[in-house]
Design a protein around this motif. Structure first.
Motif, PDB file in Angstrom:
ATOM      1  N   ALA A   1      18.905 -36.200  76.098  1.00 31.86           N
ATOM      2  CA  ALA A   1      18.867 -37.663  76.120  1.00 31.86           C
ATOM      3  C   ALA A   1      17.644 -38.168  76.875  1.00 31.86           C
ATOM      4  CB  ALA A   1      20.143 -38.201  76.758  1.00 31.86           C
ATOM      5  N   MET A   2      17.290 -37.488  77.958  1.00 30.31           N
ATOM      6  CA  MET A   2      16.104 -37.908  78.712  1.00 30.31           C
ATOM      7  C   MET A   2      14.838 -37.756  77.876  1.00 30.31           C
ATOM      8  SD  MET A   2      16.788 -36.466  82.568  1.00 30.31           S
ATOM      9  CE  MET A   2      15.373 -37.336  83.230  1.00 30.31           C
ATOM     10  N   LEU A   3      14.770 -36.701  77.097  1.00 30.92           N
ATOM     11  CA  LEU A   3      13.634 -36.526  76.195  1.00 30.92           C
ATOM     12  C   LEU A   3      13.633 -37.601  75.114  1.00 30.92           C
ATOM     13  CD1 LEU A   3      13.708 -32.657  75.855  1.00 30.92           C
ATOM     14  CD2 LEU A   3      11.735 -33.965  76.625  1.00 30.92           C
ATOM     15  N   ASP A   4      14.785 -37.849  74.542  1.00 28.07           N
ATOM     16  CA  ASP A   4      14.893 -38.794  73.439  1.00 28.07           C
ATOM     17  C   ASP A   4      14.602 -40.218  73.887  1.00 28.07           C
ATOM     18  OD1 ASP A   4      15.390 -39.386  70.734  1.00 28.07           O
ATOM     19  OD2 ASP A   4      17.405 -40.060  71.222  1.00 28.07           O
ATOM     20  N   GLN A   5      15.030 -40.572  75.104  1.00 32.25           N
ATOM     21  CA  GLN A   5      14.861 -41.937  75.600  1.00 32.25           C
ATOM     22  C   GLN A   5      13.522 -42.155  76.308  1.00 32.25           C
ATOM     23  OE1 GLN A   5      18.314 -42.834  78.001  1.00 32.25           O
ATOM     24  NE2 GLN A   5      19.719 -42.146  76.408  1.00 32.25           N
ATOM     25  N   GLY A   6      12.729 -41.115  76.428  1.00 34.28           N
ATOM     26  CA  GLY A   6      11.391 -41.268  76.991  1.00 34.28           C
ATOM     27  C   GLY A   6      11.302 -41.198  78.495  1.00 34.28           C
ATOM     28  N   GLN A   7      12.358 -40.759  79.177  1.00 38.71           N
ATOM     29  CA  GLN A   7      12.298 -40.681  80.628  1.00 38.71           C
ATOM     30  C   GLN A   7      11.324 -39.598  81.096  1.00 38.71           C
ATOM     31  OE1 GLN A   7      16.814 -40.783  80.769  1.00 38.71           O
ATOM     32  NE2 GLN A   7      16.344 -41.628  82.765  1.00 38.71           N
ATOM     33  N   ILE A   8      11.288 -38.485  80.394  1.00 38.31           N
ATOM     34  CA  ILE A   8      10.324 -37.438  80.726  1.00 38.31           C
ATOM     35  C   ILE A   8       8.906 -37.962  80.520  1.00 38.31           C
ATOM     36  CG2 ILE A   8       9.518 -35.119  80.191  1.00 38.31           C
ATOM     37  CD1 ILE A   8      12.242 -35.124  81.466  1.00 38.31           C
ATOM     38  N   SER A   9       8.716 -38.710  79.453  1.00 40.48           N
ATOM     39  CA  SER A   9       7.413 -39.321  79.187  1.00 40.48           C
ATOM     40  C   SER A   9       7.018 -40.269  80.311  1.00 40.48           C
ATOM     41  CB  SER A   9       7.458 -40.072  77.853  1.00 40.48           C
ATOM     42  OG  SER A   9       6.308 -40.875  77.682  1.00 40.48           O
ATOM     43  N   PHE A  10       7.985 -41.040  80.804  1.00 44.49           N
ATOM     44  CA  PHE A  10       7.698 -41.992  81.882  1.00 44.49           C
ATOM     45  C   PHE A  10       7.211 -41.270  83.130  1.00 44.49           C
ATOM     46  CE2 PHE A  10       9.298 -44.048  85.764  1.00 44.49           C
ATOM     47  CZ  PHE A  10       8.606 -45.237  85.711  1.00 44.49           C
ATOM     48  N   TYR A  11       7.868 -40.186  83.515  1.00 41.00           N
ATOM     49  CA  TYR A  11       7.447 -39.427  84.692  1.00 41.00           C
ATOM     50  C   TYR A  11       6.051 -38.846  84.487  1.00 41.00           C
ATOM     51  CZ  TYR A  11      12.385 -39.645  86.034  1.00 41.00           C
ATOM     52  OH  TYR A  11      13.633 -40.076  86.367  1.00 41.00           O
ATOM     53  N   ALA A  12       5.789 -38.339  83.305  1.00 35.36           N
ATOM     54  CA  ALA A  12       4.502 -37.698  83.035  1.00 35.36           C
ATOM     55  C   ALA A  12       3.361 -38.708  83.014  1.00 35.36           C
ATOM     56  CB  ALA A  12       4.559 -36.944  81.710  1.00 35.36           C
ATOM     57  N   MET A  13       3.631 -39.929  82.572  1.00 35.79           N
ATOM     58  CA  MET A  13       2.563 -40.916  82.438  1.00 35.79           C
ATOM     59  C   MET A  13       1.959 -41.296  83.786  1.00 35.79           C
ATOM     60  SD  MET A  13       1.866 -41.508  79.332  1.00 35.79           S
ATOM     61  CE  MET A  13       0.954 -43.038  79.448  1.00 35.79           C
TER      62      MET A  13
ATOM     63  N   TRP B   1       2.631 -40.559  72.050  1.00 37.81           N
ATOM     64  CA  TRP B   1       1.985 -39.246  71.986  1.00 37.81           C
ATOM     65  C   TRP B   1       2.688 -38.241  72.890  1.00 37.81           C
ATOM     66  CZ3 TRP B   1      -1.049 -36.023  69.536  1.00 37.81           C
ATOM     67  CH2 TRP B   1      -1.646 -34.975  70.214  1.00 37.81           C
ATOM     68  N   VAL B   2       3.049 -38.671  74.089  1.00 40.73           N
ATOM     69  CA  VAL B   2       3.716 -37.768  75.019  1.00 40.73           C
ATOM     70  C   VAL B   2       5.109 -37.399  74.508  1.00 40.73           C
ATOM     71  CG1 VAL B   2       4.652 -37.507  77.351  1.00 40.73           C
ATOM     72  CG2 VAL B   2       2.415 -38.559  77.013  1.00 40.73           C
ATOM     73  N   ARG B   3       5.819 -38.383  73.985  1.00 39.07           N
ATOM     74  CA  ARG B   3       7.144 -38.079  73.412  1.00 39.07           C
ATOM     75  C   ARG B   3       6.993 -37.122  72.235  1.00 39.07           C
ATOM     76  NH1 ARG B   3      11.207 -43.232  73.386  1.00 39.07           N
ATOM     77  NH2 ARG B   3      10.391 -44.337  75.192  1.00 39.07           N
ATOM     78  N   GLY B   4       6.063 -37.482  71.353  1.00 39.92           N
ATOM     79  CA  GLY B   4       5.731 -36.593  70.248  1.00 39.92           C
ATOM     80  C   GLY B   4       6.764 -36.488  69.159  1.00 39.92           C
ATOM     81  N   THR B   5       7.855 -37.209  69.281  1.00 42.20           N
ATOM     82  CA  THR B   5       8.932 -37.080  68.300  1.00 42.20           C
ATOM     83  C   THR B   5       9.562 -38.432  68.046  1.00 42.20           C
ATOM     84  OG1 THR B   5      10.495 -36.590  70.067  1.00 42.20           O
ATOM     85  CG2 THR B   5       9.523 -34.713  68.945  1.00 42.20           C
ATOM     86  N   ARG B   6      10.029 -38.618  66.841  1.00 41.53           N
ATOM     87  CA  ARG B   6      10.814 -39.812  66.528  1.00 41.53           C
ATOM     88  C   ARG B   6      12.220 -39.674  67.110  1.00 41.53           C
ATOM     89  NH1 ARG B   6       7.379 -39.197  62.208  1.00 41.53           N
ATOM     90  NH2 ARG B   6       6.266 -41.061  61.562  1.00 41.53           N
TER      91      ARG B   6
END
Length: 254
Positions: free
Chosen positions: A47-59, A208-213
């Protein structure tokens, strides 16, 4: 060219601000992992990957890489180093491109370490609590490719930051422009159509960071990366780099 590149990398490494940026990258993701470890049941890793939370930390680490690129070419120490390089190598084109190459290369160790800490830490915290939310192999693949895309984006951000630093000469102007653009874009994205959002830099960086729909669909199949976002961000970096080259070739170095 290699001599110029090595000189820029050494000068980059001895700047205290760069060390603090590297520490901030690692501290930020370590804090994110620590917070998640205390409440891993709040969200599954999928869910964290899907909702972009990992992307948020990485940004955040990507933004710090941008700041590092800006600092390479701005400030009194940077300007003095540029004058010294031009006395050894009067061809400004070689000096300029060595600076951009150094900016891109210099951020790789820090951003790679931050991505590894974030990926391994998040996986460990959720696996320990039984909250992965998807097939482990698919999650590892998603985290790995997300990390690769973060490193690529950070290199692009550092190069773009160095080019913008050449254009505006002041680090606080370059950093301020990015911050203001982010705030404005966030407001525009709330009411803009999807056609407009497809061309917004920060929105595309997140994509781009998420990389997935959908990172993990019901059957666990990963969607393809957003090629459009990658090409757009690369195009912005190239435009900034070319503009910086033109300005550097014709402007006096103080």
């Amino acid at each position: 060219m290699m001599g110029l590149l090595w000189a820029e990398l050494r000068r980059f490494a001895v700047r205290p601000a760069i060390r603090w940026i590297a520490v901030a990258m690692l501290a930020h993701v370590a804090l994110a992992v620590a917070v998640t470890a205390f409440e891993p049941e709040a969200f599954t890793l999928a869910a964290m990957l899907d909702q972009g939370q990992i992307s948020f930390y990485a940004m955040t680490s990507v933004f710090l890489a941008y700041v590092a690129g800006v600092l390479l070419v701005t400030g009194s120490a940077a300007q003095g180093g540029t004058r010294a390089l031009l006395t050894v190598e009067p061809r400004r084109g070689r000096v300029y491109w060595s600076k951009l190459a150094a900016a891109g290369l210099a951020v790789v160790p820090g951003i790679a370490a931050a991505c590894a800490l974030l990926g391994f830490g998040m996986y460990w915290a959720h696996a320990r609590a039984g909250m992965l939310g998807g097939p482990p192999s698919d999650l590892v693949e998603a985290l790995t490719w997300s990390g690769v895309r973060v490193v690529a984006l950070a290199v692009s951000a550092a190069v773009g930051g160095a080019a913008l630093g050449v254009l505006v000469r002041r680090w606080w102007v370059a950093v301020g422009l990015a911050a203001v653009w982010f705030v404005v874009e966030e407001q525009v994205a709330l009411s803009a159509s999807s056609a407009v959002r497809d061309w917004l830099p920060f929105t595309n960086a997140d994509s781009w960071v998420r990389g997935t729909r959908t990172v993990l669909a019901g059957d666990g199949v990963l969607a393809a990366p957003y090629v459009h976002s990658g090409l757009l961000l690369l195009g912005i970096t190239v435009v900034l780099a070319v503009l910086g080259s033109v300005v550097f070739q014709h402007r006096d170095v103080r």
